[in-house]
Design an enzyme around this catalytic site. Structure first.
Site, mmCIF file in Angstrom:
data_model
loop_
_atom_site.group_PDB
_atom_site.id
_atom_site.type_symbol
_atom_site.label_atom_id
_atom_site.label_comp_id
_atom_site.label_asym_id
_atom_site.label_seq_id
_atom_site.Cartn_x
_atom_site.Cartn_y
_atom_site.Cartn_z
ATOM 1 C CB ILE A 12 -0.922 0.007 1.241
ATOM 2 C CG1 ILE A 12 -1.827 -1.225 1.210
ATOM 3 C CG2 ILE A 12 -1.730 1.291 1.309
ATOM 4 C CD1 ILE A 12 -2.764 -1.344 2.391
ATOM 5 N N GLY A 94 -8.185 -2.002 -14.490
ATOM 6 C CA GLY A 94 -7.610 -1.762 -13.163
ATOM 7 C C GLY A 94 -7.699 -0.297 -12.755
ATOM 8 C CG ASP A 96 -3.460 -0.550 -10.925
ATOM 9 O OD1 ASP A 96 -4.370 -0.800 -11.745
ATOM 10 O OD2 ASP A 96 -2.574 -1.381 -10.626
#
Ligand SMILES: Nc1ncnc2c1ncn2[C@@H]1O[C@H](COP(=O)(O)OP(=O)(O)OP(=O)(O)O)[C@@H](O)[C@H]1O
Ligand SMILES: CC(C)(CO)[C@@H](O)C(=O)NCCC(=O)O
Ligand SMILES: [K+]
Length: 243
Positions: A12, A94, A96
């Site tokens: 993270i 995704g 991200d």
């Protein structure tokens, strides 16, 4: 100030931004997130908003904790983005990768940009000068390649990543380093070349946990930068505030 949380496949990444400037950054594992949120809350009392992007499972209690402290935006496929998404399955794209494209739009407007994120996976994402996201590629990352050679053979050892001495690996270890690390470098160079044939003015960004390691063997003209995804999320927050 904003709290930016990027839940990746392995780690993270947390950033604290003052406007568009990053003032603190930390990489942690999922188990440490709750405590880290409290520490940051104490250390940075001026944070008002948070944004969370996750490509893995995030504990719902942790999300509630963050929502209790800050006005929180959770990135999903429905929130507004500063580009048009031409991916044919946007609902499976995704989160991200959305954030990386947002950073490219913010920092390189009206440019053809290829973003390479070298982390658990190596992802390639392209947006053109009309701010259209076209897609890219998903490949296994460095660690995944080392692990799969070890997992799916009887004889190959698990090694720590290392730049190969030579293209011609003359020991088992050197042959693996050449196949994995030099292999990824050839892949990256080949992909860039393909895009450059179509877009000669291409801007190339290299980011992710392995960007610095790989950039040692890549030619100049590729921008290696470690906070691109966090910057993209911070921009998505600003973009949604302004609407
Ligand atoms: N203990 C570890 N476990 C996993 N990866 C590690 C470890 N130590 C170093 N790494 C490196 O970090 C890379 C992961 O990159 P990154 O920091 O971008 O995190 P990530 O959360 O996996 O990324 P992503 O955002 O792609 O999901 C791996 O490819 C590996 O080379
Ligand atoms: C490819 C990864 C795993 C990279 O983190 C992530 O972006 C993801 O889970 N993507 C979903 C598939 C897609 O992007 O089309
Ligand atoms: K990645």
């Amino acid at each position: 100030m904003n709290l930016i949380i990027d839940v990746g496949n392995t780690y993270i990444k947390i950033g604290v931004f003052d406007q568009s400037k990053i003032v603190a950054k930390k990489t942690i594992v999922q188990n440490d997130l709750d405590q880290e949120i409290l520490d940051i809350h104490k250390k940075h009392p001026l944070i008002q908003q948070a944004i969370i992007s996750s490509v893995s499972d995030l504990n719902p209690d942790t999300v509630k904790q963050i929502q209790g402290l800050y006005e929180t935006l959770i990135v999903n496929h429905k929130i507004a983005m500063p580009f048009s998404n031409l991916y044919e399955t946007p609902e499976t794209l995704g989160i991200d990768r959305l954030a990386l494209v947002a950073a490219a739009v913010d920092q390189y407007p009206q440019k053809n940009v290829l973003v390479i994120d070298a982390g658990t996976c190596v992802t390639y994402d392209f947006k053109n000068e009309k701010e259209e996201y076209l897609g890219g590629a998903i490949a296994p990352g460095i660690r995944l390649r080392y692990h799969s050679l070890n997992n799916y053979t009887a004889k190959l050892p698990l090694l720590e990543p290392k730049l190969p001495e030579n293209h011609i690996g003359n020991t088992t270890n050197e042959a693996i380093h050449s196949g994995v690390v030099q292999g990824i470098l050839y892949e990256i160079q080949g992909v860039i070349e393909e895009y450059c044939n179509i877009y000669p003015d291409l801007t190339v960004i290299l980011t992710g946990g392995d960007a610095h390691f790989l950039s040692k063997r890549l030619k100049n003209g590729i921008f290696a930068t470690s906070n691109f995804l966090l910057e993209g999320l911070n921009y998505i927050l600003a973009f949604n505030n302004s609407r």
